[in-house]
Motif scaffolding. Structure first.
Motif, PDB file in Angstrom:
ATOM      1  N   ILE A   1      -4.571 -15.658  -5.821  1.00 28.93           N
ATOM      2  CA  ILE A   1      -3.304 -15.329  -5.543  1.00 28.93           C
ATOM      3  C   ILE A   1      -3.562 -14.706  -4.027  1.00 28.93           C
ATOM      4  O   ILE A   1      -4.493 -14.159  -3.724  1.00 28.93           O
ATOM      5  N   GLN A   2      -2.321 -14.573  -3.304  1.00 31.44           N
ATOM      6  CA  GLN A   2      -2.332 -14.283  -1.825  1.00 31.44           C
ATOM      7  C   GLN A   2      -1.434 -13.116  -1.859  1.00 31.44           C
ATOM      8  O   GLN A   2      -0.148 -13.321  -1.924  1.00 31.44           O
ATOM      9  N   VAL A   3      -1.918 -11.782  -1.409  1.00 33.08           N
ATOM     10  CA  VAL A   3      -0.762 -10.821  -1.623  1.00 33.08           C
ATOM     11  C   VAL A   3      -1.146  -9.670  -0.696  1.00 33.08           C
ATOM     12  O   VAL A   3      -2.059  -9.600   0.020  1.00 33.08           O
ATOM     13  N   HIS A   4      -0.150  -8.682  -0.499  1.00 36.02           N
ATOM     14  CA  HIS A   4      -0.236  -7.563   0.376  1.00 36.02           C
ATOM     15  C   HIS A   4      -1.168  -6.752  -0.112  1.00 36.02           C
ATOM     16  O   HIS A   4      -1.274  -6.185  -1.229  1.00 36.02           O
ATOM     17  N   PRO A   5      -2.386  -6.156   0.574  1.00 32.97           N
ATOM     18  CA  PRO A   5      -3.243  -5.220   0.159  1.00 32.97           C
ATOM     19  C   PRO A   5      -2.497  -3.767   0.333  1.00 32.97           C
ATOM     20  O   PRO A   5      -3.094  -3.025   1.102  1.00 32.97           O
ATOM     21  N   THR A   6      -1.710  -3.463  -0.604  1.00 37.41           N
ATOM     22  CA  THR A   6      -1.030  -2.210  -0.740  1.00 37.41           C
ATOM     23  C   THR A   6      -1.878  -0.987  -0.691  1.00 37.41           C
ATOM     24  O   THR A   6      -1.616   0.125  -0.217  1.00 37.41           O
ATOM     25  N   PHE A   7      -3.023  -1.194  -1.527  1.00 39.00           N
ATOM     26  CA  PHE A   7      -4.104  -0.074  -1.553  1.00 39.00           C
ATOM     27  C   PHE A   7      -4.554   0.273  -0.307  1.00 39.00           C
ATOM     28  O   PHE A   7      -4.840   1.384   0.107  1.00 39.00           O
ATOM     29  N   LEU A   8      -4.805  -0.765   0.607  1.00 37.92           N
ATOM     30  CA  LEU A   8      -5.148  -0.568   1.957  1.00 37.92           C
ATOM     31  C   LEU A   8      -4.227  -0.046   2.768  1.00 37.92           C
ATOM     32  O   LEU A   8      -4.406   1.295   3.628  1.00 37.92           O
ATOM     33  N   TYR A   9      -2.883  -0.393   2.759  1.00 38.94           N
ATOM     34  CA  TYR A   9      -1.876   0.141   3.364  1.00 38.94           C
ATOM     35  C   TYR A   9      -1.858   1.875   3.367  1.00 38.94           C
ATOM     36  O   TYR A   9      -1.789   2.340   4.206  1.00 38.94           O
ATOM     37  N   GLU A  10      -1.895   1.913   1.860  1.00 38.90           N
ATOM     38  CA  GLU A  10      -1.526   3.320   1.657  1.00 38.90           C
ATOM     39  C   GLU A  10      -2.829   4.235   2.038  1.00 38.90           C
ATOM     40  O   GLU A  10      -2.708   5.438   2.453  1.00 38.90           O
ATOM     41  N   SER A  11      -4.096   3.798   2.034  1.00 39.91           N
ATOM     42  CA  SER A  11      -5.450   4.543   2.381  1.00 39.91           C
ATOM     43  C   SER A  11      -5.234   4.894   3.880  1.00 39.91           C
ATOM     44  O   SER A  11      -5.355   5.902   4.366  1.00 39.91           O
ATOM     45  N   VAL A  12      -4.842   3.723   4.543  1.00 34.98           N
ATOM     46  CA  VAL A  12      -4.760   3.810   6.172  1.00 34.98           C
ATOM     47  C   VAL A  12      -3.487   4.942   6.589  1.00 34.98           C
ATOM     48  O   VAL A  12      -3.601   5.784   7.346  1.00 34.98           O
ATOM     49  N   TRP A  13      -2.531   4.705   5.914  1.00 34.84           N
ATOM     50  CA  TRP A  13      -1.274   5.623   6.139  1.00 34.84           C
ATOM     51  C   TRP A  13      -1.710   7.142   5.878  1.00 34.84           C
ATOM     52  O   TRP A  13      -1.471   7.809   6.740  1.00 34.84           O
ATOM     53  N   ASN A  14      -2.205   7.244   4.935  1.00 32.25           N
ATOM     54  CA  ASN A  14      -2.962   8.733   4.579  1.00 32.25           C
ATOM     55  C   ASN A  14      -3.683   9.186   5.474  1.00 32.25           C
ATOM     56  O   ASN A  14      -3.877  10.250   5.691  1.00 32.25           O
ATOM     57  N   ILE A  15      -4.527   8.482   6.209  1.00 29.44           N
ATOM     58  CA  ILE A  15      -5.357   8.816   6.999  1.00 29.44           C
ATOM     59  C   ILE A  15      -4.546   9.307   8.599  1.00 29.44           C
ATOM     60  O   ILE A  15      -4.852  10.524   8.856  1.00 29.44           O
ATOM     61  N   GLY A  16      -3.472   8.593   8.617  1.00 24.18           N
ATOM     62  CA  GLY A  16      -2.501   9.032   9.604  1.00 24.18           C
ATOM     63  C   GLY A  16      -1.934  10.573   9.113  1.00 24.18           C
ATOM     64  O   GLY A  16      -1.691  11.309  10.025  1.00 24.18           O
ATOM     65  N   VAL A  17      -1.753  10.704   7.863  1.00 20.15           N
ATOM     66  CA  VAL A  17      -0.756  11.854   7.578  1.00 20.15           C
ATOM     67  C   VAL A  17      -2.005  12.917   7.617  1.00 20.15           C
ATOM     68  O   VAL A  17      -1.597  14.042   8.002  1.00 20.15           O
ATOM     69  N   LEU A  18      -3.370  12.751   7.274  1.00 18.22           N
ATOM     70  CA  LEU A  18      -4.344  13.808   7.196  1.00 18.22           C
ATOM     71  C   LEU A  18      -4.476  14.302   8.870  1.00 18.22           C
ATOM     72  O   LEU A  18      -4.676  15.391   9.078  1.00 18.22           O
TER      73      LEU A  18
END
Length: 293
Positions: free
Chosen positions: A199-216
């Protein structure tokens, strides 16, 4: 050459083999638990470091951290089970099977905030000041913990062919994580390589991890310039809430609000962002008026 278990098709990155657990003296240990536990530990260390900078008693912060671990796990699991009750009602023992995943971050946050209120009142310390320190620990734990979803091959989004598109061997994925829309897409457009279905999908776990780096980074930059205790906690809720609202809309495993089409995490994200914005604006306005006076 054997095909990879996971392939980021446009980035040229592959994971030849992904394992969900490893064995120590014959005892199976889930990587998910190790990663989540590491997130807790690193988050607590950063929260205690910030507490020292904020002149918060480290003994109090350490006690709070211990209660945070217990409360966050109970809250995260309870939240998940409540909104995924159909998956557990016929086998109640599975409620305690944390090795299979199923921890909802918002459940942990809600439980920790409630515990923090009780804890601070009993210890006679500032809720806002403890919350500012805890925000650093929470976001750090989320940055690391999301990679537990990666090894479990879960918390992904719908079909995409964008730069970060991720292909996963379908036999590694829990069927409950594949929405009907996603199943219909791959029924019509299967991805099969040497007899192996992907299956080919959005890696939303990665999106959230990177987004949270920005929040930090945002929290670290603004900490020295904050105008009131509780400001960092507000910025955390705003930053994380905005990201989670967007990312949750991409996910295939959304927890719905009691058989409605409303995603619980999106609703909660919107409420938290609005509430935190109000608190932030009210307090900053009050500080400006005091400074002018």
């Amino acid at each position: 050459m054997s095909l990879p278990d996971i392939n980021f098709v446009h980035l040229g990155l592959q994971v030849p083999h992904i394992s969900k657990s490893f064995s120590v003296f014959g005892f199976s240990i889930a990587y998910y638990g190790v990663i989540v536990g590491t997130g807790f530990l690193v988050g607590i260390c950063l929260a205690c470091y910030i507490a020292k900078k904020e002149q918060v008693d480290l003994d109090i912060m350490t006690d709070f951290a211990i209660w945070t671990i217990i409360t966050a796990i109970i809250g995260a699991r309870t939240y998940y089970v409540i909104f995924a009750w159909d998956d557990y009602k016929d086998d109640l023992l599975q409620i305690f099977n944390l090795r299979a995943g199923g921890l909802a971050i918002y459940g942990g946050i809600i439980a920790v905030v409630l515990m923090m209120i009780v804890f601070c009142k009993k210890r006679k310390v500032s809720i806002a000041k403890i919350g500012d320190c805890a925000a650093f620990g929470l976001v750090t734990g989320q940055i690391i913990g999301r990679w537990g979803n990666f090894v479990n091959c879960e918390a992904f989004g719908g079909y995409t062919d964008n730069l970060f598109a991720m292909q996963i061997r379908r036999d590694l994925v829990n069927p409950n994580m594949i929405s009907q829309q996603l199943a219909d897409h791959f029924a019509a457009n299967p991805i099969i390589k040497d007899g192996i279905e992907y299956i080919q999908v959005h890696p939303t776990f990665l999106y959230e991890s990177v987004w949270n780096i920005g929040v930090l980074i945002l929290l670290l930059i603004t900490r020295r310039h904050k105008k009131f205790n509780g400001q960092t906690m507000c910025l955390y809720f705003i930053g994380y809430g905005i990201g989670r609202f967007w990312i949750e809309g991409l996910r295939t495993d959304q927890l719905k609000l009691f058989r409605t089409s409303i995603a619980v995490s999106q609703l909660l994200s919107a409420v938290l962002v609005i509430a935190a914005l109000i608190v932030l604006i009210v307090n900053l306005t009050k500080k400006r008026k005091q400074a002018a006076a």
